[in-house]
Scaffold this active site. Structure first.
Site, mmCIF file in Angstrom:
data_model
loop_
_atom_site.group_PDB
_atom_site.id
_atom_site.type_symbol
_atom_site.label_atom_id
_atom_site.label_comp_id
_atom_site.label_asym_id
_atom_site.label_seq_id
_atom_site.Cartn_x
_atom_site.Cartn_y
_atom_site.Cartn_z
ATOM 1 N N SER A 281 0.862 -1.184 0.000
ATOM 2 C CA SER A 281 0.000 0.000 0.000
ATOM 3 C C SER A 281 0.888 1.220 0.000
ATOM 4 O O SER A 281 2.013 1.175 0.519
ATOM 5 C CB SER A 281 -0.879 0.034 1.252
ATOM 6 N N TYR B 279 -1.531 -0.432 10.481
ATOM 7 C CA TYR B 279 -1.655 -0.736 9.048
ATOM 8 C C TYR B 279 -0.476 -0.155 8.282
ATOM 9 O O TYR B 279 0.148 -0.839 7.463
ATOM 10 C CB TYR B 279 -2.971 -0.168 8.503
ATOM 11 N N LYS C 205 2.310 -2.360 6.144
ATOM 12 C CA LYS C 205 2.547 -2.276 4.707
ATOM 13 C C LYS C 205 4.000 -1.903 4.397
ATOM 14 O O LYS C 205 4.532 -2.290 3.349
ATOM 15 C CB LYS C 205 1.551 -1.307 4.063
HETATM 16 N N1 LIG Z 1 -8.761 -0.576 -1.038
HETATM 17 C C1 LIG Z 1 -7.714 0.232 -0.948
HETATM 18 O O1 LIG Z 1 -7.816 1.464 -1.043
HETATM 19 C C2 LIG Z 1 -6.336 -0.350 -0.757
HETATM 20 C C3 LIG Z 1 -5.250 0.509 -0.875
HETATM 21 C C4 LIG Z 1 -3.975 0.002 -0.709
HETATM 22 C C5 LIG Z 1 -3.797 -1.337 -0.431
HETATM 23 N N2 LIG Z 1 -4.866 -2.154 -0.304
HETATM 24 C C6 LIG Z 1 -4.587 -3.549 0.006
HETATM 25 O O2 LIG Z 1 -5.162 -4.380 -0.975
HETATM 26 C C7 LIG Z 1 -5.437 -5.660 -0.419
HETATM 27 C C8 LIG Z 1 -6.862 -6.042 -0.758
HETATM 28 O O3 LIG Z 1 -7.703 -5.084 -0.155
HETATM 29 P P1 LIG Z 1 -9.177 -4.777 -0.666
HETATM 30 O O4 LIG Z 1 -9.335 -3.309 -0.698
HETATM 31 O O5 LIG Z 1 -9.492 -5.582 -1.886
HETATM 32 O O6 LIG Z 1 -9.971 -5.282 0.591
HETATM 33 P P2 LIG Z 1 -11.183 -6.331 0.706
HETATM 34 O O7 LIG Z 1 -11.607 -6.266 2.126
HETATM 35 O O8 LIG Z 1 -12.169 -6.054 -0.366
HETATM 36 O O9 LIG Z 1 -10.469 -7.712 0.398
HETATM 37 C C9 LIG Z 1 -9.580 -8.314 1.296
HETATM 38 C C10 LIG Z 1 -9.825 -9.803 1.264
HETATM 39 O O10 LIG Z 1 -8.895 -10.441 2.152
HETATM 40 C C11 LIG Z 1 -9.582 -11.515 2.766
HETATM 41 N N3 LIG Z 1 -8.906 -11.891 4.011
HETATM 42 C C12 LIG Z 1 -8.870 -11.182 5.170
HETATM 43 N N4 LIG Z 1 -8.182 -11.859 6.103
HETATM 44 C C13 LIG Z 1 -7.776 -13.018 5.520
HETATM 45 C C14 LIG Z 1 -7.006 -14.128 5.983
HETATM 46 N N5 LIG Z 1 -6.561 -14.191 7.240
HETATM 47 N N6 LIG Z 1 -6.757 -15.140 5.118
HETATM 48 C C15 LIG Z 1 -7.235 -15.091 3.839
HETATM 49 N N7 LIG Z 1 -7.974 -14.065 3.352
HETATM 50 C C16 LIG Z 1 -8.235 -13.033 4.187
HETATM 51 C C17 LIG Z 1 -10.973 -10.968 3.013
HETATM 52 O O11 LIG Z 1 -11.913 -11.996 3.241
HETATM 53 C C18 LIG Z 1 -11.238 -10.177 1.729
HETATM 54 O O12 LIG Z 1 -11.861 -10.968 0.727
HETATM 55 C C19 LIG Z 1 -5.173 -5.533 1.095
HETATM 56 O O13 LIG Z 1 -3.913 -6.076 1.388
HETATM 57 C C20 LIG Z 1 -5.187 -4.032 1.311
HETATM 58 O O14 LIG Z 1 -4.407 -3.656 2.424
HETATM 59 C C21 LIG Z 1 -6.136 -1.699 -0.463
#
Ligand SMILES: NC(=O)c1ccc[n+]([C@@H]2O[C@H](COP(=O)([O-])OP(=O)(O)OC[C@H]3O[C@@H](n4cnc5c(N)ncnc54)[C@H](O)[C@@H]3O)[C@@H](O)[C@H]2O)c1
Length: 243
Positions: A132, A147, A151
């Site tokens: 991130s 968080y 990251k």
């Molecule tokens: N959405 C944003 O703005 C953003 C920005 C930067 C980084 N990210 C990163 O992107 C990645 C995906 O995030 P997202 O926005 O799609 O979130 P999301 O909540 O839509 O998806 C995350 C998924 O991870 C799964 N998960 C959680 N804990 C788990 C575990 N212990 N084992 C297996 N699966 C697990 C959840 O069930 C979910 O389906 C994350 O690592 C997040 O930190 C997101």
């Protein structure tokens, strides 16, 4: 990302603690394949794993291999992760630890399990960690110290593994997204809708990212097109971290 990986011709195993959601994604991608690529032999499967639990990770890998005729797993995208917003002095310790377990330990456990699998078969591979921009900057106004630290750890794990595994032919890169509209951010914005304008005002491209904005970068890093790229951190953030 899953969609574009399959569109590029790869088989795919989707892994999540939420098996219902993983299965829905599998079905949607399979339907797309049947419609757009009739006769395609591409296989898409869905599996349960808690990435924070080493036994669950190992059991999942065994299940994936079984479901895919023991084909080598030569691509890995680690994306499981979450954030929560508490002031650091009020952050519940158990929540902080769980966040670290999923975001950092989960990345470590899945990546090392796949690396062992590749090394045992003497095969090459490419891994992409979803970090991130929060690993490099501090988001405002919402507080999320664990968080941000998690990251930064993901980015440094990527760098460390890329060096350790370079001679084994395993590339490891990181994608660091900015604000993307996903279930994670929709939940935050449902509680605090004003945050969207605050976030967007700091994004040079003037909009939050869509999941599709990650599709090209992830396929590039998984494919031979990035054969001499390892240990990189590719920020996909509409320019947020540039200013
Ligand atoms: N959405 C944003 O703005 C953003 C920005 C930067 C980084 N990210 C990163 O992107 C990645 C995906 O995030 P997202 O926005 O799609 O979130 P999301 O909540 O839509 O998806 C995350 C998924 O991870 C799964 N998960 C959680 N804990 C788990 C575990 N212990 N084992 C297996 N699966 C697990 C959840 O069930 C979910 O389906 C994350 O690592 C997040 O930190 C997101």
């Amino acid at each position: 990302m899953a969609h574009n990986i399959v569109a590029s011709g790869a088989d795919l195993a989707i892994v999540d603690t939420n098996l219902d959601e993983a299965s829905r994604q599998r079905d949607a991608i399979t339907e797309w394949l049947q419609r757009e690529r009739p006769g395609s032999q591409t296989r898409v499967t869905a599996h349960y794993a808690d990435v924070a639990d080493p036994e669950s990770v190992d059991a999942c890998l065994a299940e994936v291999l079984d479901a895919h005729g023991s084909k080598t797993i030569n691509g890995l995208v680690t994306s499981a992760g979450f954030t929560e917003n508490f002031a650091a002095v009020e952050y519940p310790v158990d929540r902080m630890r769980r966040l670290w377990e999923v975001n950092v330990d989960g990345t470590y456990l899945f990546a090392t399990a796949v690396a062992k699998h590749l090394m045992a078969r003497n095969e090459q591979g490419s891994m992409v960690f979803i970090g991130s921009m929060s690993g490099s900057i501090v988001n405002v106004p919402q507080p999320q110290a664990p968080y941000n630290a998690s990251k930064a750890a993901v980015r440094q794990l990527c760098a460390s593994f890329s060096v350790e595994w370079a001679q084994a032919g395993i590339r490891v890169n990181c994608i660091s997204p900015g604000y993307m509209l996903t279930a994670l951010t929709e939940k935050i914005l449902a509680d605090k809708p004003a945050l969207k304008a605050a976030w967007t005002s700091r994004i040079p491209q003037g909009r939050m990212g869509a999941p599709a904005d990650l599709a090209g970068p992830v396929v590039f890093l998984l494919s031979d097109a990035s054969g001499y790229v390892t240990g990189a951190d590719l920020r996909v953030d509409g320019g947020y971290t540039v200013i």
